[in-house]
Design a protein around this motif. Structure first.
Motif, PDB file in Angstrom:
ATOM      1  N   LYS A  36       0.836  -1.174  -0.061  1.00 40.45           N
ATOM      2  CA  LYS A  36       0.030   0.106   0.042  1.00 40.45           C
ATOM      3  C   LYS A  36       0.985   1.476  -0.019  1.00 40.45           C
ATOM      4  O   LYS A  36       0.410   2.194  -0.317  1.00 40.45           O
ATOM      5  N   ASP A  37       2.216   0.965   0.463  1.00 41.30           N
ATOM      6  CA  ASP A  37       2.963   2.424   0.649  1.00 41.30           C
ATOM      7  C   ASP A  37       3.904   2.344  -0.615  1.00 41.30           C
ATOM      8  O   ASP A  37       4.676   3.603  -0.720  1.00 41.30           O
ATOM      9  N   ASP A  38       4.029   1.280  -1.581  1.00 35.69           N
ATOM     10  CA  ASP A  38       4.718   1.453  -2.636  1.00 35.69           C
ATOM     11  C   ASP A  38       4.190   0.946  -4.074  1.00 35.69           C
ATOM     12  O   ASP A  38       4.692  -0.069  -4.633  1.00 35.69           O
ATOM     13  N   TRP A  39       3.025   1.397  -4.401  1.00 33.92           N
ATOM     14  CA  TRP A  39       2.129   0.896  -5.273  1.00 33.92           C
ATOM     15  C   TRP A  39       2.457   2.095  -6.616  1.00 33.92           C
ATOM     16  O   TRP A  39       2.697   2.946  -6.359  1.00 33.92           O
ATOM     17  N   LYS A  40       2.700   1.268  -7.773  1.00 32.73           N
ATOM     18  CA  LYS A  40       2.592   2.342  -8.903  1.00 32.73           C
ATOM     19  C   LYS A  40       1.642   1.748  -9.910  1.00 32.73           C
ATOM     20  O   LYS A  40       1.439   0.418 -10.078  1.00 32.73           O
ATOM     21  N   CYS A  41       1.077   2.576 -10.753  1.00 34.10           N
ATOM     22  CA  CYS A  41       0.073   2.090 -11.854  1.00 34.10           C
ATOM     23  C   CYS A  41       0.459   3.007 -13.060  1.00 34.10           C
ATOM     24  O   CYS A  41       0.933   3.937 -13.081  1.00 34.10           O
ATOM     25  N   VAL A  42       0.203   2.186 -14.268  1.00 29.68           N
ATOM     26  CA  VAL A  42       0.155   2.836 -15.476  1.00 29.68           C
ATOM     27  C   VAL A  42      -1.045   3.150 -16.096  1.00 29.68           C
ATOM     28  O   VAL A  42      -1.871   2.219 -16.224  1.00 29.68           O
ATOM     29  N   ILE A  43      -1.255   4.293 -16.647  1.00 26.96           N
ATOM     30  CA  ILE A  43      -2.592   4.665 -17.147  1.00 26.96           C
ATOM     31  C   ILE A  43      -2.323   4.964 -18.649  1.00 26.96           C
ATOM     32  O   ILE A  43      -1.601   6.094 -18.752  1.00 26.96           O
TER      33      ILE A  43
ATOM     34  N   VAL B 284       1.029   8.273 -21.766  1.00 23.89           N
ATOM     35  CA  VAL B 284       1.461   7.071 -20.999  1.00 23.89           C
ATOM     36  C   VAL B 284       1.851   7.718 -19.621  1.00 23.89           C
ATOM     37  O   VAL B 284       2.916   8.452 -19.526  1.00 23.89           O
ATOM     38  N   PHE B 285       1.134   7.518 -18.544  1.00 21.31           N
ATOM     39  CA  PHE B 285       1.349   8.159 -17.250  1.00 21.31           C
ATOM     40  C   PHE B 285       1.589   7.073 -16.193  1.00 21.31           C
ATOM     41  O   PHE B 285       0.947   5.891 -15.952  1.00 21.31           O
ATOM     42  N   LEU B 286       2.800   7.362 -15.453  1.00 18.88           N
ATOM     43  CA  LEU B 286       3.112   6.591 -14.248  1.00 18.88           C
ATOM     44  C   LEU B 286       2.466   7.152 -13.013  1.00 18.88           C
ATOM     45  O   LEU B 286       2.866   8.629 -12.764  1.00 18.88           O
ATOM     46  N   CYS B 287       1.623   6.621 -12.189  1.00 20.14           N
ATOM     47  CA  CYS B 287       0.884   7.153 -11.207  1.00 20.14           C
ATOM     48  C   CYS B 287       1.258   6.648  -9.999  1.00 20.14           C
ATOM     49  O   CYS B 287       1.408   5.221  -9.808  1.00 20.14           O
TER      50      CYS B 287
ATOM     51  N   GLU C 108      -4.875  10.923  -6.971  1.00 15.06           N
ATOM     52  CA  GLU C 108      -5.050  12.104  -7.370  1.00 15.06           C
ATOM     53  C   GLU C 108      -4.396  12.126  -8.861  1.00 15.06           C
ATOM     54  O   GLU C 108      -4.846  12.475  -9.807  1.00 15.06           O
ATOM     55  N   GLU C 109      -3.032  11.506  -8.957  1.00 12.50           N
ATOM     56  CA  GLU C 109      -2.480  11.312 -10.347  1.00 12.50           C
ATOM     57  C   GLU C 109      -2.981  10.367 -11.154  1.00 12.50           C
ATOM     58  O   GLU C 109      -3.193  10.789 -12.605  1.00 12.50           O
ATOM     59  N   ALA C 110      -3.748   9.356 -10.568  1.00 15.18           N
ATOM     60  CA  ALA C 110      -4.628   8.389 -11.593  1.00 15.18           C
ATOM     61  C   ALA C 110      -5.617   9.166 -12.198  1.00 15.18           C
ATOM     62  O   ALA C 110      -6.005   9.099 -13.374  1.00 15.18           O
TER      63      ALA C 110
ATOM     64  N   GLY D 129      -2.721  10.173 -30.367  1.00 10.51           N
ATOM     65  CA  GLY D 129      -1.676  10.541 -31.267  1.00 10.51           C
ATOM     66  C   GLY D 129      -2.085   9.965 -32.661  1.00 10.51           C
ATOM     67  O   GLY D 129      -1.179  10.393 -33.598  1.00 10.51           O
ATOM     68  N   LEU D 130      -2.808   9.096 -32.921  1.00 11.47           N
ATOM     69  CA  LEU D 130      -3.196   8.576 -34.069  1.00 11.47           C
ATOM     70  C   LEU D 130      -4.256   9.203 -34.589  1.00 11.47           C
ATOM     71  O   LEU D 130      -5.111   8.604 -35.439  1.00 11.47           O
ATOM     72  N   GLY D 131      -5.035  10.323 -33.955  1.00 11.50           N
ATOM     73  CA  GLY D 131      -6.384  10.882 -34.352  1.00 11.50           C
ATOM     74  C   GLY D 131      -7.590  10.284 -33.857  1.00 11.50           C
ATOM     75  O   GLY D 131      -8.445  10.587 -34.478  1.00 11.50           O
ATOM     76  N   GLN D 132      -7.450   9.099 -33.183  1.00  7.34           N
ATOM     77  CA  GLN D 132      -8.510   8.618 -32.741  1.00  7.34           C
ATOM     78  C   GLN D 132      -9.367   8.887 -31.259  1.00  7.34           C
ATOM     79  O   GLN D 132      -8.308   9.439 -30.530  1.00  7.34           O
ATOM     80  N   ARG D 133     -10.537   8.921 -30.944  1.00  8.56           N
ATOM     81  CA  ARG D 133     -11.134   9.444 -30.068  1.00  8.56           C
ATOM     82  C   ARG D 133     -10.822   8.088 -28.827  1.00  8.56           C
ATOM     83  O   ARG D 133     -11.240   6.911 -29.169  1.00  8.56           O
ATOM     84  N   ASN D 134     -10.248   8.186 -27.673  1.00  4.61           N
ATOM     85  CA  ASN D 134      -9.870   7.373 -26.849  1.00  4.61           C
ATOM     86  C   ASN D 134     -11.354   6.803 -26.173  1.00  4.61           C
ATOM     87  O   ASN D 134     -12.057   7.737 -25.607  1.00  4.61           O
ATOM     88  N   ASP D 135     -11.632   5.689 -26.179  1.00  5.74           N
ATOM     89  CA  ASP D 135     -12.854   5.092 -25.473  1.00  5.74           C
ATOM     90  C   ASP D 135     -12.174   4.510 -23.985  1.00  5.74           C
ATOM     91  O   ASP D 135     -11.895   3.459 -24.131  1.00  5.74           O
ATOM     92  N   GLY D 136     -12.365   5.373 -22.855  1.00  2.00           N
ATOM     93  CA  GLY D 136     -11.720   4.903 -21.639  1.00  2.00           C
ATOM     94  C   GLY D 136     -10.213   5.174 -21.801  1.00  2.00           C
ATOM     95  O   GLY D 136      -9.584   5.611 -22.504  1.00  2.00           O
ATOM     96  N   ALA D 137      -9.579   4.632 -20.548  1.00  2.00           N
ATOM     97  CA  ALA D 137      -8.254   4.564 -20.222  1.00  2.00           C
ATOM     98  C   ALA D 137      -7.910   3.234 -19.698  1.00  2.00           C
ATOM     99  O   ALA D 137      -8.656   2.856 -18.731  1.00  2.00           O
ATOM    100  N   LEU D 138      -6.923   2.785 -20.133  1.00  2.00           N
ATOM    101  CA  LEU D 138      -6.180   1.534 -19.654  1.00  2.00           C
ATOM    102  C   LEU D 138      -5.396   1.526 -18.441  1.00  2.00           C
ATOM    103  O   LEU D 138      -4.243   2.280 -18.638  1.00  2.00           O
ATOM    104  N   CYS D 139      -5.834   0.976 -17.418  1.00  2.00           N
ATOM    105  CA  CYS D 139      -4.962   1.040 -16.071  1.00  2.00           C
ATOM    106  C   CYS D 139      -4.378  -0.332 -16.079  1.00  2.00           C
ATOM    107  O   CYS D 139      -5.211  -1.295 -16.077  1.00  2.00           O
ATOM    108  N   GLN D 140      -2.860  -0.286 -15.781  1.00  2.00           N
ATOM    109  CA  GLN D 140      -2.295  -1.440 -15.618  1.00  2.00           C
ATOM    110  C   GLN D 140      -1.195  -1.244 -14.415  1.00  2.00           C
ATOM    111  O   GLN D 140      -1.035  -0.439 -14.023  1.00  2.00           O
ATOM    112  N   GLU D 141      -0.967  -2.419 -14.017  1.00  2.00           N
ATOM    113  CA  GLU D 141       0.061  -2.660 -13.055  1.00  2.00           C
ATOM    114  C   GLU D 141       1.381  -1.943 -13.390  1.00  2.00           C
ATOM    115  O   GLU D 141       1.464  -2.248 -14.644  1.00  2.00           O
TER     116      GLU D 141
END
Length: 329
Positions: free
Chosen positions: A49-56, A67-70, A74-76, A89-101
């Protein structure tokens, strides 16, 4: 075709790989703040809980676009809103955001070509990604690795890559795979897929001269052979053997302003490993700090019989970026 969408959709490809019994990333495709917070709660139960990170990141973009490291809720949530429903960046509208470890380890590219289910790895690149200019995953370069020299890390990556290609039924044509080389608690290498595309390595093909000189052929060559010269495809080894050390240095700008000149180019051209230079900017243009592939000012292709000399030239370029490469008005 059953897996066509999964070969482009970053979320779906992970789920297909997981269903085949391979290691896949912990993830959730989120379309609301509640879904993001739920995922973070699940992630904190798996990690400290004190050392977690996620990529969005966007689910269907490229070039480390947004690509964000959170490391906090609040950052997420901020990253989620910067991605969801926005143009990528490819001119497409994003449907949601992919959250990953967040995967800890070294990131590699496995470039391969398949013909009638026969898969051959034609290049192995190790990424050099760093945090700079407020972005966490900026490409600084990529270095070729030998696929035939005994190395437990490379062997684990190759075995895993073959399994991923099989899982996604990429039976014919090129594949460009990014894999994180993670290490288990027992010290064993335990690769995990970042993403794979059923296409050739991109980057405008600026890496081709390095692959040609170091390996003897490129992914483009082998892709053509798999369609029109099967005899030549059959003659290619299953893993690449390096004849020289090679890398591509992606130039990184650290400041912003109008370019007056690029005086460091001459020093780069004088390096013993220098082969070719690709500039994406010129005097009179606006130079912006590099945060992704779309803000990269150029790249340098380097080859040398000595890996030590290659790395010395690579580091010379890194020093020039900080002082002497660009001159602003």
């Amino acid at each position: 075709e059953e897996f066509t969408e999964a070969r482009r959709n970053k979320y779906l490809m992970q789920e297909v790989v997981r269903a085949k019994g391979l290691r896949a990333i912990t993830q959730k495709l989120c379309r609301s703040e509640t879904e993001v917070l739920d995922f973070l709660g699940e992630l904190q139960q798996q990690q400290s809980k004190d050392d977690w990170k996620c990529v969005i990141k966007p689910n269907e973009s490229a070039g480390t676009d947004s690509v964000f490291l959170c490391t906090s809720q609040e950052e997420a949530l901020k990253a989620f809103h910067l991605i969801h429903n926005q143009l990528n960046g490819l001119g497409q509208r994003n449907d949601g955001a992919l959250c990953q470890e967040f995967l800890r380890g070294s990131e590699f590219v496995i470039d391969g070509v398949s013909r009638d289910g026969v898969y051959k790895v034609v290049a192995i690149w190790q990424y050099d990604k760093r945090s700079v200019n407020g972005a966490n995953f900026v490409y600084f370069g990529m270095h070729l690795r030998d696929g035939q020299v005994p190395d437990p890390e490379i062997a684990a990556l190759l075995k895993y890559a073959r399994s991923v290609v099989s899982a996604l039924s990429i039976h014919h044509g090129p594949s460009h795979m990014e894999v994180m080389s993670c290490v288990s608690a027992d010290g064993a290498f335990n690769p995990c897929l970042v993403e794979v595309g059923s296409r050739c390595h991109g980057g405008e093909g600026s890496w081709c001269p390095v692959a040609t000189e170091c390996v003897g052929y490129t992914q483009l060559d082998v892709t053509l052979n798999c369609y029109i010269r099967p005899d030549r495809f059959d003659a290619i080894p299953f893993e690449p053997r390096l004849q020289s050390a090679g890398c591509e240095a992606f130039l990184v700008a650290h400041e912003e302003g109008v370019l007056k000149d690029i005086p460091g180019i001459q020093q780069i051209r004088s390096l013993g490993s220098f082969r070719r230079l690709e500039m994406m900017t010129q005097p009179g243009a606006i130079l912006r700090p590099t945060i992704d592939c779309f803000t990269r000012p150029g790249s340098v292709q380097l080859v040398n019989k000595s890996n030590e000399a290659l790395l010395a030239d690579y580091n010379t370029i890194r020093g020039l970026e900080l002082h002497g490469l660009f001159q602003l008005l």
